[in-house]
Design a protein around this motif. Structure first.
Motif, PDB file in Angstrom:
ATOM      1  N   SER A   1       0.829  -1.223  -0.045  1.00 40.38           N
ATOM      2  CA  SER A   1      -0.028  -0.126  -0.003  1.00 40.38           C
ATOM      3  C   SER A   1       0.820   1.290  -0.108  1.00 40.38           C
ATOM      4  CB  SER A   1      -0.708   0.012   1.337  1.00 40.38           C
ATOM      5  OG  SER A   1      -1.745   1.131   1.462  1.00 40.38           O
ATOM      6  N   ARG A   2       2.002   1.298   0.892  1.00 46.35           N
ATOM      7  CA  ARG A   2       2.794   2.254   0.626  1.00 46.35           C
ATOM      8  C   ARG A   2       3.326   2.616  -0.739  1.00 46.35           C
ATOM      9  NH1 ARG A   2       4.219   0.340   6.136  1.00 46.35           N
ATOM     10  NH2 ARG A   2       5.879  -0.564   4.976  1.00 46.35           N
ATOM     11  N   GLU A   3       3.730   1.486  -1.148  1.00 42.78           N
ATOM     12  CA  GLU A   3       4.557   1.650  -2.397  1.00 42.78           C
ATOM     13  C   GLU A   3       3.671   2.318  -3.452  1.00 42.78           C
ATOM     14  OE1 GLU A   3       6.010  -2.156  -3.390  1.00 42.78           O
ATOM     15  OE2 GLU A   3       7.589  -2.078  -1.872  1.00 42.78           O
ATOM     16  N   TRP A   4       2.318   1.712  -3.457  1.00 35.30           N
ATOM     17  CA  TRP A   4       1.168   2.165  -4.614  1.00 35.30           C
ATOM     18  C   TRP A   4       1.084   3.652  -4.203  1.00 35.30           C
ATOM     19  CZ3 TRP A   4      -0.420   0.616  -8.847  1.00 35.30           C
ATOM     20  CH2 TRP A   4      -0.430  -0.606  -9.238  1.00 35.30           C
ATOM     21  N   GLN A   5       1.016   4.263  -2.821  1.00 36.88           N
ATOM     22  CA  GLN A   5       0.629   5.408  -2.589  1.00 36.88           C
ATOM     23  C   GLN A   5       2.164   6.475  -3.034  1.00 36.88           C
ATOM     24  OE1 GLN A   5       0.157   5.948   1.718  1.00 36.88           O
ATOM     25  NE2 GLN A   5      -1.620   4.812   1.634  1.00 36.88           N
ATOM     26  N   ARG A   6       3.173   5.836  -2.976  1.00 36.62           N
ATOM     27  CA  ARG A   6       4.308   6.757  -3.412  1.00 36.62           C
ATOM     28  C   ARG A   6       4.346   6.758  -5.261  1.00 36.62           C
ATOM     29  NH1 ARG A   6       7.584   3.908   0.634  1.00 36.62           N
ATOM     30  NH2 ARG A   6       7.944   2.327  -0.950  1.00 36.62           N
ATOM     31  N   PHE A   7       3.805   5.243  -5.722  1.00 38.83           N
ATOM     32  CA  PHE A   7       3.865   5.564  -7.293  1.00 38.83           C
ATOM     33  C   PHE A   7       2.410   6.426  -7.461  1.00 38.83           C
ATOM     34  CE2 PHE A   7       1.554   3.490 -10.911  1.00 38.83           C
ATOM     35  CZ  PHE A   7       2.756   3.907 -11.754  1.00 38.83           C
ATOM     36  N   GLY A   8       1.544   6.482  -6.706  1.00 35.65           N
ATOM     37  CA  GLY A   8       0.335   7.342  -7.350  1.00 35.65           C
ATOM     38  C   GLY A   8       0.977   8.727  -7.148  1.00 35.65           C
ATOM     39  N   ARG A   9       1.473   8.936  -5.786  1.00 33.59           N
ATOM     40  CA  ARG A   9       1.896  10.703  -6.069  1.00 33.59           C
ATOM     41  C   ARG A   9       3.022  10.913  -6.959  1.00 33.59           C
ATOM     42  NH1 ARG A   9       2.058   9.221  -0.322  1.00 33.59           N
ATOM     43  NH2 ARG A   9       4.143   8.810  -0.399  1.00 33.59           N
ATOM     44  N   HIS A  10       3.914  10.207  -7.120  1.00 32.80           N
ATOM     45  CA  HIS A  10       4.872  10.380  -8.344  1.00 32.80           C
ATOM     46  C   HIS A  10       4.171  10.444  -9.783  1.00 32.80           C
ATOM     47  CE1 HIS A  10       8.486  10.104 -10.722  1.00 32.80           C
ATOM     48  NE2 HIS A  10       8.008   9.330 -11.308  1.00 32.80           N
ATOM     49  N   THR A  11       3.212   9.489 -10.067  1.00 33.90           N
ATOM     50  CA  THR A  11       2.498   9.493 -11.293  1.00 33.90           C
ATOM     51  C   THR A  11       1.370  10.998 -11.365  1.00 33.90           C
ATOM     52  OG1 THR A  11       2.209   7.287 -11.204  1.00 33.90           O
ATOM     53  CG2 THR A  11       0.843   8.400 -12.700  1.00 33.90           C
TER      54      THR A  11
ATOM     55  N   SER B   1       2.296  13.638  -9.800  1.00 33.17           N
ATOM     56  CA  SER B   1       3.073  14.695 -10.035  1.00 33.17           C
ATOM     57  C   SER B   1       3.573  14.909 -11.452  1.00 33.17           C
ATOM     58  CB  SER B   1       4.513  14.608  -9.013  1.00 33.17           C
ATOM     59  OG  SER B   1       5.328  15.587  -9.615  1.00 33.17           O
ATOM     60  N   VAL B   2       4.064  13.706 -12.016  1.00 39.47           N
ATOM     61  CA  VAL B   2       4.355  13.528 -13.342  1.00 39.47           C
ATOM     62  C   VAL B   2       3.336  14.186 -14.390  1.00 39.47           C
ATOM     63  CG1 VAL B   2       5.152  12.321 -15.530  1.00 39.47           C
ATOM     64  CG2 VAL B   2       6.259  12.055 -13.149  1.00 39.47           C
ATOM     65  N   MET B   3       2.148  13.774 -14.195  1.00 41.64           N
ATOM     66  CA  MET B   3       0.714  13.989 -14.765  1.00 41.64           C
ATOM     67  C   MET B   3       0.664  15.563 -14.891  1.00 41.64           C
ATOM     68  SD  MET B   3      -0.082  11.848 -16.545  1.00 41.64           S
ATOM     69  CE  MET B   3      -2.011  12.179 -17.136  1.00 41.64           C
ATOM     70  N   TRP B   4       0.668  16.111 -13.671  1.00 40.60           N
ATOM     71  CA  TRP B   4       0.472  17.477 -13.712  1.00 40.60           C
ATOM     72  C   TRP B   4       1.719  18.573 -14.341  1.00 40.60           C
ATOM     73  CZ3 TRP B   4      -3.674  19.916 -12.474  1.00 40.60           C
ATOM     74  CH2 TRP B   4      -4.690  19.311 -11.715  1.00 40.60           C
ATOM     75  N   LYS B   5       2.836  18.009 -14.214  1.00 40.57           N
ATOM     76  CA  LYS B   5       4.024  18.566 -14.961  1.00 40.57           C
ATOM     77  C   LYS B   5       3.671  18.583 -16.503  1.00 40.57           C
ATOM     78  CE  LYS B   5       7.418  17.837 -11.691  1.00 40.57           C
ATOM     79  NZ  LYS B   5       8.851  17.114 -11.461  1.00 40.57           N
ATOM     80  N   GLU B   6       3.182  17.275 -16.960  1.00 38.56           N
ATOM     81  CA  GLU B   6       2.925  16.990 -18.487  1.00 38.56           C
ATOM     82  C   GLU B   6       1.774  18.030 -19.027  1.00 38.56           C
ATOM     83  OE1 GLU B   6       2.438  13.196 -19.330  1.00 38.56           O
ATOM     84  OE2 GLU B   6       4.659  12.702 -19.180  1.00 38.56           O
ATOM     85  N   VAL B   7       0.761  18.137 -18.068  1.00 40.88           N
ATOM     86  CA  VAL B   7      -0.389  18.950 -18.467  1.00 40.88           C
ATOM     87  C   VAL B   7      -0.197  20.117 -18.376  1.00 40.88           C
ATOM     88  CG1 VAL B   7      -2.611  19.678 -17.438  1.00 40.88           C
ATOM     89  CG2 VAL B   7      -2.326  17.109 -17.422  1.00 40.88           C
ATOM     90  N   GLY B   8       0.685  20.813 -17.497  1.00 37.62           N
ATOM     91  CA  GLY B   8       1.085  21.885 -17.600  1.00 37.62           C
ATOM     92  C   GLY B   8       1.861  22.450 -18.714  1.00 37.62           C
ATOM     93  N   MET B   9       3.125  21.300 -19.222  1.00 32.44           N
ATOM     94  CA  MET B   9       3.626  21.572 -20.140  1.00 32.44           C
ATOM     95  C   MET B   9       2.902  21.558 -21.529  1.00 32.44           C
ATOM     96  SD  MET B   9       6.696  18.993 -19.549  1.00 32.44           S
ATOM     97  CE  MET B   9       7.393  19.132 -21.202  1.00 32.44           C
ATOM     98  N   TYR B  10       1.971  20.881 -21.700  1.00 35.12           N
ATOM     99  CA  TYR B  10       0.777  20.727 -22.779  1.00 35.12           C
ATOM    100  C   TYR B  10       0.053  22.057 -22.733  1.00 35.12           C
ATOM    101  CZ  TYR B  10       2.336  15.983 -23.978  1.00 35.12           C
ATOM    102  OH  TYR B  10       2.747  14.855 -24.437  1.00 35.12           O
TER     103      TYR B  10
END
Length: 202
Positions: A100-110, A112-121
């Motif tokens: 569960s902790r690993e999935w939470q870290r993966f979700g937060r990282h994903t 963050s990456v999605m927000w960055k990509e959305v901002g770039m687009y």
């Protein structure tokens, strides 16, 4: 009861003196001896019955003890199984918490990456919209320039008809070609700029 009678006979015999016993007849002695023997036999039978009863109760107690031992062993086995099951469930719970902790870290990282990509687009979209507006303005300016050139080339009052003027059809054709060229130029500019910005960094 036979024991009491035997004790009574012993007491009677102990109270009787030897002289008195010597005066007894044989029949009386035989009678008393048989009476004592009968009492002894009754006592032996009663003692045997008591021993049988004791043995029977002892067997019952031994059987109960064996049953209790079996129940105790079964309870110990069940207790051991429950301990192993608790250990297994605890390990599974620890693994679940870790996953569960690993999935939470993966979700937060994903995220963050999605927000960055959305901002770039979004920024790229704004840039493309700004370029499109610039191209539209330039296209309008080019149209105005072509119209102005067409008006200047048209025959005026002091000019002879056909004396170097382009004519309305030639002007329209020239405007159409200019729009096509500007459109293609703008398209190549947008696409080239987009791919240039999206090139991977070496």
């Amino acid at each position: 009861m036979a024991k009491n009678s035997l004790e009574g006979s012993k007491e009677d015999l102990s109270k009787i003196s030897e002289e008195e016993m010597l005066r007894w007849s044989k029949e009386e002695l035989v009678k008393r001896l048989r009476k004592v023997e009968n009492e002894k036999m009754n006592l032996m039978v009663e003692h045997g019955n008591l021993m049988k009863d004791v043995n029977r109760r002892l067997q019952l107690h031994l059987h109960e003890i064996r049953g209790l031992k079996e129940v105790n062993q079964k309870l110990q086995d069940d207790n051991q199984e429950l301990r192993e099951l608790c250990c297994f469930l605890d390990d599974d719970r620890q693994k679940g918490k870790k996953l569960s902790r690993e999935w939470q870290r993966f979700g937060r990282h994903t995220a963050s990456v999605m927000w960055k990509e959305v901002g770039m687009y979004q920024q790229k979209l704004k840039d493309l919209e700004a370029r499109q507006e610039t191209l539209l303005r330039e296209n309008v300016e080019l149209k105005e320039m072509v119209l102005m050139l067409d008006e200047e080339a048209a025959p005026g009052p002091g000019r002879a008809p056909g004396g170097g003027g382009l004519g309305p059809r030639a002007g329209a054709f020239f405007i159409w070609r200019a729009e096509v060229l500007v459109g293609w130029f703008g398209l190549f500019w947008l696409v080239g700029g987009f791919f240039y910005k999206n090139q991977p960094e070496s």
